[in-house]
Scaffold this motif. Structure first.
Motif, PDB file in Angstrom:
ATOM      1  N   THR A  98      -6.488   5.203   8.429  1.00 34.50           N
ATOM      2  CA  THR A  98      -5.823   4.184   9.239  1.00 34.50           C
ATOM      3  C   THR A  98      -4.818   3.350   8.457  1.00 34.50           C
ATOM      4  N   GLY A  99      -4.976   3.301   7.122  1.00 36.86           N
ATOM      5  CA  GLY A  99      -4.125   2.442   6.318  1.00 36.86           C
ATOM      6  C   GLY A  99      -4.637   1.022   6.194  1.00 36.86           C
ATOM      7  N   THR A 114     -10.531  -0.908  -3.949  1.00 38.66           N
ATOM      8  CA  THR A 114      -9.759  -1.849  -3.128  1.00 38.66           C
ATOM      9  C   THR A 114      -8.486  -2.281  -3.846  1.00 38.66           C
ATOM     10  N   LEU A 115      -8.598  -2.663  -5.101  1.00 39.93           N
ATOM     11  CA  LEU A 115      -7.437  -3.117  -5.856  1.00 39.93           C
ATOM     12  C   LEU A 115      -6.460  -1.970  -6.104  1.00 39.93           C
ATOM     13  N   LYS A 116      -6.990  -0.793  -6.360  1.00 38.05           N
ATOM     14  CA  LYS A 116      -6.137   0.377  -6.593  1.00 38.05           C
ATOM     15  C   LYS A 116      -5.326   0.714  -5.343  1.00 38.05           C
ATOM     16  N   MET A 117      -5.967   0.687  -4.184  1.00 39.42           N
ATOM     17  CA  MET A 117      -5.261   0.994  -2.941  1.00 39.42           C
ATOM     18  C   MET A 117      -4.212  -0.063  -2.616  1.00 39.42           C
ATOM     19  N   ASP A 158       7.990   6.675   6.771  1.00 37.37           N
ATOM     20  CA  ASP A 158       7.640   5.351   6.258  1.00 37.37           C
ATOM     21  C   ASP A 158       6.661   4.682   7.215  1.00 37.37           C
ATOM     22  N   GLY A 159       5.817   3.815   6.682  1.00 34.36           N
ATOM     23  CA  GLY A 159       4.869   3.091   7.523  1.00 34.36           C
ATOM     24  C   GLY A 159       4.453   1.784   6.870  1.00 34.36           C
ATOM     25  N   LEU A 160       3.555   1.092   7.522  1.00 31.80           N
ATOM     26  CA  LEU A 160       3.025  -0.163   7.002  1.00 31.80           C
ATOM     27  C   LEU A 160       1.506  -0.122   7.019  1.00 31.80           C
ATOM     28  N   ASP A 205      -2.360   7.630   7.170  1.00 36.72           N
ATOM     29  CA  ASP A 205      -1.794   6.768   6.135  1.00 36.72           C
ATOM     30  C   ASP A 205      -2.374   7.132   4.774  1.00 36.72           C
ATOM     31  N   LEU A 206      -1.492   7.493   3.855  1.00 38.88           N
ATOM     32  CA  LEU A 206      -1.942   7.956   2.529  1.00 38.88           C
ATOM     33  C   LEU A 206      -2.553   6.848   1.682  1.00 38.88           C
ATOM     34  N   ARG A 207      -2.299   5.587   2.011  1.00 41.04           N
ATOM     35  CA  ARG A 207      -2.823   4.499   1.173  1.00 41.04           C
ATOM     36  C   ARG A 207      -4.353   4.511   1.131  1.00 41.04           C
ATOM     37  N   THR A 208      -4.991   4.889   2.229  1.00 39.48           N
ATOM     38  CA  THR A 208      -6.456   4.839   2.280  1.00 39.48           C
ATOM     39  C   THR A 208      -7.102   6.223   2.264  1.00 39.48           C
TER      40      THR A 208
END
Length: 474
Positions: free
Chosen positions: A95-96, A361-364, A398-400, A453-456
């Motif tokens: 979900t990001g 958490t901090l890494k993401m 791109d996303g947020l 979402d690649l961030r998570t």
């Protein structure tokens, strides 16, 4: 429809005993509770019988006994899998939202997971002083670490931050008044509100100021003989902008000293390293808040700290010692797994730069955008190779992302996503099917596309997501 075929089909249905003798079912009986398997078989046989009676059977639909047996076994096996599957299951978070409350918030670091595994599988010195052989405190493993990291005189940990606020107010202000700015009467998760937590503690709320402006003199005018404490609540889950004025912690401390009253600061989502250099909003660290001089500071362990669910109380020894003696502490104390996970997480912060790379958490939150773009391209290529172009289209965009967990509400984190446009099924139906899979996959739907979402998403989850989507689109 012919009644003779209905009667014949009913005779062809295998009995429960016949199904239980089937080799596939005997294997299930070896792995799963007998009562669960038998109930699943009975339900499968009953379901077949009900379907025959309700829908009827024609000559073309007539089946042999082996075919009915196969269908019953398949249905029973599916029912057994559903029955034995844990209710609390793994979910891949695409979900990001980094601190997704519905998905369990912070992920533990490798060191924290290892610490939990050790104390879960073995006896430990949870309440034993190994030097003296006498009873010890379960908090001793955390007190010195928290004091060292934050500069506090003493520390106490309970099961979440709402409990920390409840305990502090109950100990220092029960039956008396606590003054709070009207603009800080926040609602936290599950519709719980600061005034309700305060009422449960036995303290009486005194509101001062207005929604958008509260001045130091508002507090001074409200102080009376029944005043026990001045409370500052950091609005970590929302922001009021524009024509505003909020009394700072340092200003409250000055008033507290003037009137000899303790000051408490509820940070909500507190953290120990400044992440503003990574483009995140400036947020007060626990150290900075304590440096302003309040007597008590409370914050969560499973938000920006990146540890297990916990409510952390730091401050002056005089007040912390009283809280430790409050009978309420026993009811809201933490267990051995929380102690282990939190201690290991706090030890990560002894090297702040390493903490940023080791605590998930901090890494993401701080992952470089170029790295996210590269990972998104790799992920899209993998999806295309596993699933194939004919079943879906995959596009890197791109996303947020969002911080989540009621933290940094104004932060928009630029990210890279893979948008999946499935063929023959809507994005909403694809999302629902993935949510029910094993493991479950949670993405978000935008413009009839499933956005991942690649961030998570971890690198090790790429293949799992690709196979899950393939199973649905088959």
């Amino acid at each position: 429809m012919n009644e003779n075929y209905i009667e014949k089909s009913l005779r062809q249905l295998p009995s429960v005993d016949e199904v239980l003798r089937d080799g596939r079912v005997t294997e299930m009986l070896k792995k799963h509770p007998r009562s669960v398997v038998i109930e699943a078989v009975r339900a499968a046989v009953a379901g077949e019988r009900k379907e025959i009676l309700a829908c009827g059977v024609t000559e073309q639909q007539d089946q042999k006994k082996e075919e009915y047996l196969y269908r019953v076994v398949e249905k029973a096996a599916a029912a057994v899998r559903r029955s034995v599957r844990p209710n609390l299951r793994r979910v891949i978070n695409a979900t990001g939202v980094v601190l997704h409350t519905n998905l369990g918030r912070a992920l533990l670091s490798d060191r924290a997971r290892e610490a939990v595994n050790i104390v879960a599988a073995n006896y430990s010195n949870l309440e034993l002083d190994l030097d003296t052989g006498r009873r010890g405190s379960r908090y001793s493993a955390l007190e010195s670490l928290l004091s060292s990291l934050t500069g506090a005189e003493d520390a106490l940990v309970v099961n979440n931050n709402a409990a920390a606020v409840l305990l502090a107010l109950s100990t220092a202000a029960k039956g008396r008044e606590v003054i709070v700015s009207r603009g800080q009467l926040v609602e936290i998760g599950g519709s719980f509100r600061i005034p309700e937590v305060m009422a449960q503690s036995g303290a009486r709320l005194v509101e001062v100021g207005s929604t958008n402006k509260t001045h130091p003199d508002d507090y001074r005018r409200a102080i009376g003989e029944e005043t026990a404490m001045l409370l500052h609540v950091h609005t970590s889950n929302y922001r009021i902008i524009g024509f505003t004025r909020e009394t700072s912690v340092s200003e409250l401390v000055e008033i507290g000293r003037e009137y000899k009253l303790p000051v408490m600061s509820d940070l909500g989502s507190g953290f120990l390293v400044d992440l503003s250099r990574f483009g995140l909003p400036q947020e007060p660290t626990v150290q900075e808040v304590l440096g302003a001089g309040p007597d008590i500071v409370t914050f969560s362990g499973d938000k920006l700290l990146g540890g297990p669910q916990a409510g952390i109380i730091v401050g002056r020894r005089h007040y912390i010692e009283k809280m430790k003696k409050n009978p309420l502490t026993r009811a809201i104390r933490i267990d051995k797994m929380t102690v282990a996970a939190l201690e290991a997480t706090l030890r990560e912060y002894l090297d702040p730069e390493k903490a940023i790379s080791e605590i998930p958490t901090l890494k993401m939150l701080t992952e470089d955008r170029e790295v996210l773009d590269k990972r998104a391209c790799e992920f899209a290529l993998l999806l295309e190779s596993v699933i194939g172009k004919g079943k879906a289209e995959f596009k890197v965009e791109d996303g947020l992302s969002a911080v989540g967990g009621g933290a940094m509400p104004t932060a928009d984190l630029p990210t890279a996503v893979v948008a999946v446009s499935p063929q023959g099924i809507s994005a909403g139906d694809l999302q629902a099917a993935l949510r029910r899979g094993e493991p479950a996959v949670m993405g978000r739907v935008q413009e009839d596309r499933l956005v991942l979402d690649l961030r998570t998403i971890c690198d090790t989850e790429y293949q799992l997501i690709a196979e899950a989507i393939l199973q649905v689109l088959k």
